[in-house]
Design a protein around this motif. Structure first.
Motif, PDB file in Angstrom:
ATOM      1  N   UNK A  10       0.828  -1.198   0.000  1.00 40.04           N
ATOM      2  CA  UNK A  10       0.000   0.000   0.000  1.00 40.04           C
ATOM      3  C   UNK A  10       0.863   1.249   0.000  1.00 40.04           C
ATOM      4  N   UNK A  11       0.214   2.419   0.134  1.00 45.17           N
ATOM      5  CA  UNK A  11       0.967   3.669   0.019  1.00 45.17           C
ATOM      6  C   UNK A  11       1.969   3.860   1.145  1.00 45.17           C
ATOM      7  N   UNK A  12       3.189   4.185   0.771  1.00 47.52           N
ATOM      8  CA  UNK A  12       4.247   4.420   1.753  1.00 47.52           C
ATOM      9  C   UNK A  12       5.103   5.589   1.295  1.00 47.52           C
ATOM     10  N   UNK A  13       5.852   6.136   2.264  1.00 48.52           N
ATOM     11  CA  UNK A  13       6.751   7.249   1.974  1.00 48.52           C
ATOM     12  C   UNK A  13       7.800   6.867   0.946  1.00 48.52           C
ATOM     13  N   UNK A  16      11.091   4.994   1.758  1.00 42.63           N
ATOM     14  CA  UNK A  16      11.175   3.548   1.939  1.00 42.63           C
ATOM     15  C   UNK A  16      11.568   2.830   0.656  1.00 42.63           C
ATOM     16  N   UNK A  61      12.620  -0.689   2.314  1.00 41.30           N
ATOM     17  CA  UNK A  61      12.434  -0.666   3.762  1.00 41.30           C
ATOM     18  C   UNK A  61      11.155  -1.402   4.169  1.00 41.30           C
TER      19      UNK A  61
ATOM     20  N   UNK B  67       0.750  -7.256   5.271  1.00 39.98           N
ATOM     21  CA  UNK B  67       0.684  -6.447   6.489  1.00 39.98           C
ATOM     22  C   UNK B  67      -0.288  -7.002   7.522  1.00 39.98           C
ATOM     23  N   UNK B 138       4.751   7.908   9.010  1.00 41.65           N
ATOM     24  CA  UNK B 138       3.590   8.487   8.343  1.00 41.65           C
ATOM     25  C   UNK B 138       2.469   7.461   8.197  1.00 41.65           C
ATOM     26  N   UNK B 153       6.218  -3.453   7.891  1.00 44.82           N
ATOM     27  CA  UNK B 153       7.633  -3.105   7.896  1.00 44.82           C
ATOM     28  C   UNK B 153       7.712  -1.700   7.352  1.00 44.82           C
ATOM     29  N   UNK B 154       8.290  -0.809   8.120  1.00 49.22           N
ATOM     30  CA  UNK B 154       8.314   0.581   7.697  1.00 49.22           C
ATOM     31  C   UNK B 154       9.493   1.282   8.341  1.00 49.22           C
ATOM     32  N   UNK B 155       9.569   2.580   8.123  1.00 51.20           N
ATOM     33  CA  UNK B 155      10.617   3.371   8.758  1.00 51.20           C
ATOM     34  C   UNK B 155      10.003   4.133   9.928  1.00 51.20           C
ATOM     35  N   UNK B 160      14.664   1.204  10.207  1.00 54.62           N
ATOM     36  CA  UNK B 160      13.765   0.167   9.701  1.00 54.62           C
ATOM     37  C   UNK B 160      13.225  -0.667  10.858  1.00 54.62           C
TER      38      UNK B 160
END
Lengths: 92, 201
Positions: A10-13, A16, A61, B67, B138, B153-155, B160
């Motif tokens: 899905x939508x991510x920065x 990443x 990421x 997710x 975000x 998994x994200x920042x 990370x």
């Protein structure tokens, strides 16, 4: 920051993701048969359009999958994302 | 000569400061390390027979929806990718869990790897835990989009992490962070939590 929709997560920065250059550049069928000029063209020459551009991105990421995106290089609008192996969708 | 090697968690030195931040917030945020959790990375074809075998061996399926996380029998299976999962269990069960998974996948095209030392876990809970994490990510952490059973998994503050929502009514998250980033992230969390400390009366 750009919001890039990963086809899995899905939508991510944008932070990443990693950029992988132009998509759909096939490896030559018989590389040994190419002239130096043709080989250089395959290695170094890429489209540089102003407008929709199919390119590879990696969600480094996140799920760490490579995928393709059609991005408008003038507005940074992501017009479509699709998984590796899928054909480029028609975008307006 | 055999030397006795003591086990150290990456955030062993932070326990007192995390507890102090929890106390200072008056329960608004709860921070603690959950050290030495067993973590096994599993890679296999989600549509193949190995996925069924793993489901039978663990008693829980490997989630196929991105997710998401499935919990049961003291284990949690987190989706990391279309062919990759992280199975998390209680401390000290790594060899048993790895052996169970290896036995289940058998000779199929699959990989089972003990990665327990790769990451440590942090508990971030309390009514303001969402606000605390929102300082550095975000992702929409509202229960409407990141409720129980969700993971990502994200920042977080450019580090990370694997973020998972606890399946309880009160907000709370697990944060799996690489050992070498754990100190940085703990410092960041402590700094972000200053905002939620109650003013001295």
């Amino acid at each position: 920051m750009l919001l890039i929709p990963c086809p899995w997560c899905g939508p991510r920065d944008e932070a990443e993701f990693g950029y992988g250059g132009q998509a759909h550049v096939p490896y030559p069928q018989d590389p040994a048969a190419l002239s130096d000029r043709e080989w250089a063209r395959y290695l170094f020459f890429r489209d540089n359009p102003k407008g929709p551009h199919a390119e590879r991105w990696c969600h480094s990421a996140g799920c760490r999958r490579w995928f393709n995106a059609v991005r408008n290089t003038a507005t940074n609008e992501v017009l479509a994302v699709y998984r590796v192996g899928e054909p480029r969708p028609v975008t307006g | 000569m055999v030397e006795h090697v003591e086990k150290h968690s990456p955030l062993g030195g932070f326990a007192a400061r995390l507890a102090a931040a929890t106390r200072a917030s008056g329960g608004a945020v709860r921070l603690a390390e959950l050290p030495f959790l067993t973590q096994v990375n599993v890679r296999l074809d989600a549509k193949g027979p190995a996925a069924d075998a793993v489901r039978l061996a663990l008693g829980i399926p490997l989630p196929v929806a991105p997710n998401t996380m499935v919990r049961g029998g003291g284990l949690a299976a987190l989706w990391l990718g279309p062919d990759e999962w992280l199975v998390v269990g209680p401390p000290g069960t790594a060899s048993g869990l790895e052996a169970r998974l290896r036995g289940a996948v058998g000779g199929t095209h699959a990989a089972v790897t003990d990665v327990s030392a790769q990451r440590t876990a942090l508990l971030v809970a309390g009514p303001r835990s969402r606000d605390l994490l929102a300082h550095g990510t975000s992702l929409d952490l509202h229960p409407r989009s990141f409720g129980p059973g969700r993971c990502a998994q994200t920042l977080l503050a450019r580090a990370q992490v694997v973020l998972a929502a606890r399946d309880e009514r009160r907000p709370g998250f697990w944060l799996l962070v690489r050992s070498s980033f754990a100190g940085y992230l703990a410092e960041w969390l402590l700094d972000a939590a200053v905002e939620y400390a109650e003013p001295p009366s």
